[in-house]
Design an enzyme around this catalytic site. Structure first.
Site, short mmCIF file in Angstrom:
data_model
loop_
_atom_site.label_atom_id
_atom_site.label_comp_id
_atom_site.label_asym_id
_atom_site.label_seq_id
_atom_site.Cartn_x
_atom_site.Cartn_y
_atom_site.Cartn_z
N ARG A 123 0.82 -1.23 0.00
CA ARG A 123 0.00 0.00 0.00
C ARG A 123 0.85 1.27 0.00
NH1 ARG A 123 -3.05 -3.17 3.71
NH2 ARG A 123 -4.94 -3.98 2.72
N LYS A 144 2.77 11.69 -10.42
CA LYS A 144 1.88 10.88 -11.26
C LYS A 144 2.64 9.63 -11.70
CE LYS A 144 -1.28 13.95 -13.73
NZ LYS A 144 -1.58 14.41 -15.10
N GLU A 186 8.02 18.83 -23.66
CA GLU A 186 7.42 19.11 -22.35
C GLU A 186 8.00 20.40 -21.75
OE1 GLU A 186 4.91 17.60 -21.28
OE2 GLU A 186 4.92 15.58 -22.12
N LYS A 227 6.67 23.52 -13.20
CA LYS A 227 5.95 22.28 -12.87
C LYS A 227 5.71 22.18 -11.36
CE LYS A 227 4.44 17.96 -13.56
NZ LYS A 227 5.16 16.87 -14.19
N GLU A 237 -4.85 17.25 -9.74
CA GLU A 237 -5.39 17.66 -11.04
C GLU A 237 -6.89 17.98 -10.98
OE1 GLU A 237 -5.31 15.83 -15.46
OE2 GLU A 237 -3.40 15.70 -14.40
N ARG A 241 -3.55 22.00 -12.78
CA ARG A 241 -2.61 20.95 -13.19
C ARG A 241 -3.03 20.33 -14.52
NH1 ARG A 241 0.39 16.18 -9.64
NH2 ARG A 241 1.66 15.44 -11.39
N ASN A 245 -1.52 19.14 -19.54
CA ASN A 245 -1.89 18.18 -20.58
C ASN A 245 -2.07 18.82 -21.96
OD1 ASN A 245 -2.08 15.69 -19.01
ND2 ASN A 245 -3.76 16.71 -17.97
N HIS A 248 -1.80 16.74 -25.11
CA HIS A 248 -1.81 15.33 -24.73
C HIS A 248 -3.10 14.60 -25.14
CE1 HIS A 248 1.65 16.64 -22.53
NE2 HIS A 248 1.85 15.45 -21.99
N HIS A 252 -1.75 11.47 -26.84
CA HIS A 252 -1.96 10.13 -26.31
C HIS A 252 -2.75 9.26 -27.29
CE1 HIS A 252 -1.32 11.15 -21.74
NE2 HIS A 252 -0.20 11.04 -22.42
N HIS A 265 6.80 9.99 -27.02
CA HIS A 265 5.73 10.75 -26.37
C HIS A 265 5.79 12.22 -26.79
CE1 HIS A 265 3.00 12.18 -23.30
NE2 HIS A 265 3.95 12.97 -22.82
#
Length: 358
Positions: A123, A144, A186, A227, A237, A241, A245, A248, A252, A265
């Protein structure tokens, strides 16, 4: 001279350390950045990084520390359920406990999957990011972590903040040009969404890749600081935040439809940024001088058009699986102007018409 960038998240502040040669000083860094020393270390790296830097990292650790290393294949394909299960098995076999520390030594793929293992093993155990690529300067900050599913990128994941980020700038020297392109996307994205002055500085100083050594420290420190500021305000997010993206939603989708690893990417994200700019101009009735942006990124070796062999309707379907989608409606990060972003619900017909134009 070592630079540090603070990441001040509620209940968990940590630092990004930037310097040359950090890989040789891991024992010293762990003492400085951990409240409690580890019972054991579990290093996850990949088949590209291991031959270059793993021995240096191991030599920087105390001899009396119990250390296990695991190497996965390099590439986006390793962010899979199969590799995730393999890493958990190796962690169990190594006898990791709740005082162990996992170290992700590699690019964004290693950071993502190793971080997800750290988030879910018992956990959650502590982990440290040691990014080796320019792309990972972005993904290593903010917590993330994820693996991919055949139906969508990063759809299975968690928020797990690292204890620290150790960024040895010397390790960028071995990057191929394709990886510089992937990471630099990025970096300038941070300027486009939140800091016009930084974007203009990049436009002026970065005329070729790889990036000249004299600009690297400032470039990384400024990019990571943007960032860090975003993440400290919005860890999970719920607000700004999401601006990170930019590009993206389509990026993606291109990665998913073309097969992970076909384009890097960052290369896919740049195509997505141009697409988002076109949607922005229609939505806000503004002029973002897209042709100037396209000229600059193409001079750096980027493609800006969607690959002609990709089915546009399949791209649209993949975009609907984006994490920002709500009740089937596609939401995209758009630019009101350079340095000012927003998330808007966009009509499918507009998306498809611009997809078909590219």
């Amino acid at each position: 001279m070592m630079k540090t960038v603070p990441v001040n998240i509620e209940h968990h502040a940590y630092k990004v350390y930037l310097d040359k040669g950090l890989r040789f000083r891991l024992g010293e860094l762990l003492k400085n950045s951990l409240d409690e020393q580890p019972s054991s270390i579990f290093i996850v790296t990949d088949s590209t990084v291991a031959p270059l830097y793993l021995e240096d990292v191991l030599n920087g650790l105390p001899d009396d520390l119990n250390v296990t290393t695991v190497t996965i294949d390099s590439g986006e394909q390793s962010k899979s359920f199969k590799e995730y299960e393999y890493l958990l098995t190796e962690a169990l076999k190594a006898g990791l406990d709740r005082k162990s520390v996992l170290i992700a030594l590699g690019g964004g793929v290693v950071g993502d999957i190793a971080g997800f293992v750290a988030a879910t093993y018992m956990r959650g155990i502590r982990f440290i990011q040691m990014p080796t690529t320019l792309l990972a300067q972005d993904s290593s900050v903010g917590g993330k972590v994820a693996i991919n599913h055949p139906l969508g990128k990063n759809m299975i994941g968690a928020f797990q903040q690292p204890e620290a980020v150790y960024y040895d700038i010397e390790m960028l020297a071995t990057l191929p040009e394709k990886e510089w392109r992937s990471g630099f996307a990025e970096v300038f994205k941070h300027g486009l969404i939140l800091n016009e002055a930084f974007y203009q500085w990049l436009n002026e100083h970065v005329q070729q890749l790889p990036i000249h050594d004299q600009y690297m420290n400032e470039l990384l420190a400024r990019s990571i600081a943007i960032k860090a500021e975003v993440v400290s305000k919005d860890e999970r997010e719920q607000g700004i935040r999401a601006y990170l993206n930019l590009g993206h939603t389509l990026g993606h989708a291109i990665e998913s439809v073309s097969g992970y690893g076909t384009l890097t990417h960052g290369e896919a994200v740049v195509i997505g940024i141009v697409f988002a700019m076109k949607i922005s101009e229609k939505h806000y009735q503004t002029d973002l001088k897209i042709s100037d942006f396209v000229d600059w990124v193409e001079s750096l070796g980027y493609e800006t058009n969607i690959p002609s062999n990709l089915d546009r309707s399949k791209l649209l379907e993949a975009m609907k699986k984006d994490k920002k989608t709500e009740a089937g409606s596609i939401r995209m990060v758009l630019l009101k102007k350079v340095g000012e972003a927003s998330v808007e619900k966009i009509d499918e017909k507009l998306i498809l018409s611009i997809l078909n134009e590219q």
